[in-house]
Scaffold this motif. Structure first.
Motif, short mmCIF file in Angstrom:
data_model
loop_
_atom_site.label_atom_id
_atom_site.label_comp_id
_atom_site.label_asym_id
_atom_site.label_seq_id
_atom_site.Cartn_x
_atom_site.Cartn_y
_atom_site.Cartn_z
N PRO A 157 14.80 83.07 34.39
CA PRO A 157 15.48 83.92 35.37
C PRO A 157 15.67 83.19 36.71
O PRO A 157 14.74 82.61 37.26
CB PRO A 157 14.56 85.12 35.53
CG PRO A 157 13.78 85.17 34.25
CD PRO A 157 13.60 83.74 33.84
N ALA B 206 16.14 84.42 39.66
CA ALA B 206 15.32 85.01 40.73
C ALA B 206 13.90 84.44 40.70
O ALA B 206 13.30 84.18 41.75
CB ALA B 206 15.29 86.53 40.61
N ARG C 36 14.19 86.51 49.37
CA ARG C 36 15.12 87.47 48.79
C ARG C 36 15.34 88.58 49.80
O ARG C 36 14.39 89.01 50.44
CB ARG C 36 14.55 88.02 47.49
CG ARG C 36 14.13 86.85 46.59
CD ARG C 36 14.31 87.01 45.15
NE ARG C 36 15.60 87.45 44.77
CZ ARG C 36 15.76 88.31 43.79
NH1 ARG C 36 14.73 88.83 43.17
NH2 ARG C 36 16.96 88.68 43.43
N ASP D 51 28.60 92.44 39.14
CA ASP D 51 27.47 93.34 38.93
C ASP D 51 26.36 93.02 39.93
O ASP D 51 26.44 92.06 40.70
CB ASP D 51 26.96 93.27 37.48
CG ASP D 51 26.42 91.91 37.08
OD1 ASP D 51 26.03 91.11 37.97
OD2 ASP D 51 26.34 91.64 35.87
N ASP D 52 25.31 93.84 39.94
CA ASP D 52 24.24 93.69 40.93
C ASP D 52 23.54 92.34 40.83
O ASP D 52 23.17 91.75 41.84
CB ASP D 52 23.21 94.82 40.79
CG ASP D 52 23.76 96.15 41.28
OD1 ASP D 52 24.75 96.15 42.05
OD2 ASP D 52 23.21 97.19 40.89
N GLU D 53 23.35 91.82 39.62
CA GLU D 53 22.68 90.53 39.45
C GLU D 53 23.52 89.40 40.06
O GLU D 53 22.99 88.54 40.76
CB GLU D 53 22.42 90.25 37.97
CG GLU D 53 21.65 88.96 37.74
CD GLU D 53 21.37 88.68 36.27
OE1 GLU D 53 21.09 87.52 35.96
OE2 GLU D 53 21.42 89.63 35.45
N ASP D 54 24.83 89.42 39.82
CA ASP D 54 25.69 88.40 40.40
C ASP D 54 25.74 88.53 41.92
O ASP D 54 25.75 87.52 42.63
CB ASP D 54 27.10 88.49 39.82
CG ASP D 54 27.17 88.00 38.38
OD1 ASP D 54 26.30 87.19 37.98
OD2 ASP D 54 28.08 88.42 37.65
N GLN E 245 23.35 89.60 43.80
CA GLN E 245 22.07 89.08 44.30
C GLN E 245 22.07 87.56 44.30
O GLN E 245 21.58 86.93 45.24
CB GLN E 245 20.90 89.60 43.46
CG GLN E 245 19.55 89.21 44.02
CD GLN E 245 19.33 89.73 45.42
OE1 GLN E 245 19.49 90.91 45.68
NE2 GLN E 245 18.97 88.87 46.36
N ARG E 246 22.64 86.95 43.28
CA ARG E 246 22.74 85.49 43.24
C ARG E 246 23.54 84.97 44.43
O ARG E 246 23.16 83.99 45.07
CB ARG E 246 23.40 85.02 41.95
CG ARG E 246 22.50 85.06 40.77
CD ARG E 246 23.19 84.50 39.56
NE ARG E 246 22.25 84.44 38.47
CZ ARG E 246 22.59 84.41 37.21
NH1 ARG E 246 23.86 84.42 36.87
NH2 ARG E 246 21.68 84.36 36.27
#
Length: 146
Positions: free
Chosen positions: A61, A63, A73, A110-113, A115-116
């Protein structure tokens, strides 16, 4: 986290997969010498873009690798570098809060992208701020840049 700690962490993951430095470098799309310098603590902690390539190659992952590398973060009470003043902190907060709909090729991320992207921006923002503090621009130069 210091350079050698992240390097040890990276080496441990690579060795658990029984991969050579060459295999990781090929899969991540970075040089073998860069991997070697990271693992041996002879290079600073990699930039977020490099960490993302390594994370993808190792199937770890992103993160988790960012956390191990010592990057902050946004949801972690946003600690800031020691040298950051109140103006720097305000600028950073403003940058993160100006959060319109992020899209790529017409498709919302999306939320993961998202956050990246924020993680990468965090690293780049503080790196740029620190460089500006080392090489201040004279007030006259700022007006001429516009």
């Amino acid at each position: 986290m210091d350079n050698s700690s992240f390097g040890s962490y990276l080496k441990q993951i690579r060795e658990q997969k029984n991969w050579s430095i060459n295999q990781l470098a090929d899969l991540a799309g970075i040089s073998t010498s860069q991997i070697s310098r990271i693992e041996n603590g002879k290079r600073g902690v990699p930039k977020p873009q490099t960490i993302e390539k390594i994370a993808r190659a190792l199937n770890v992952p992103y993160a988790e690798m960012m956390d191990r590398a010592g990057y902050l973060r946004p949801e972690e009470n946003q600690q800031t570098p020691e040298w950051a003043n109140s103006r720097d902190k305000r600028d950073f907060k403003k940058m993160l809060e100006e959060d319109g709909e992020l899209m790529f090729d017409g498709v919302p991320l999306d939320d993961e992208d998202k956050q990246r992207i924020k993680d990468v921006l965090t690293g780049l923002f503080w790196e740029a701020k620190q460089m500006n503090k080392r090489n201040p621009v004279a007030p006259d130069d700022r007006r001429n840049r516009s």
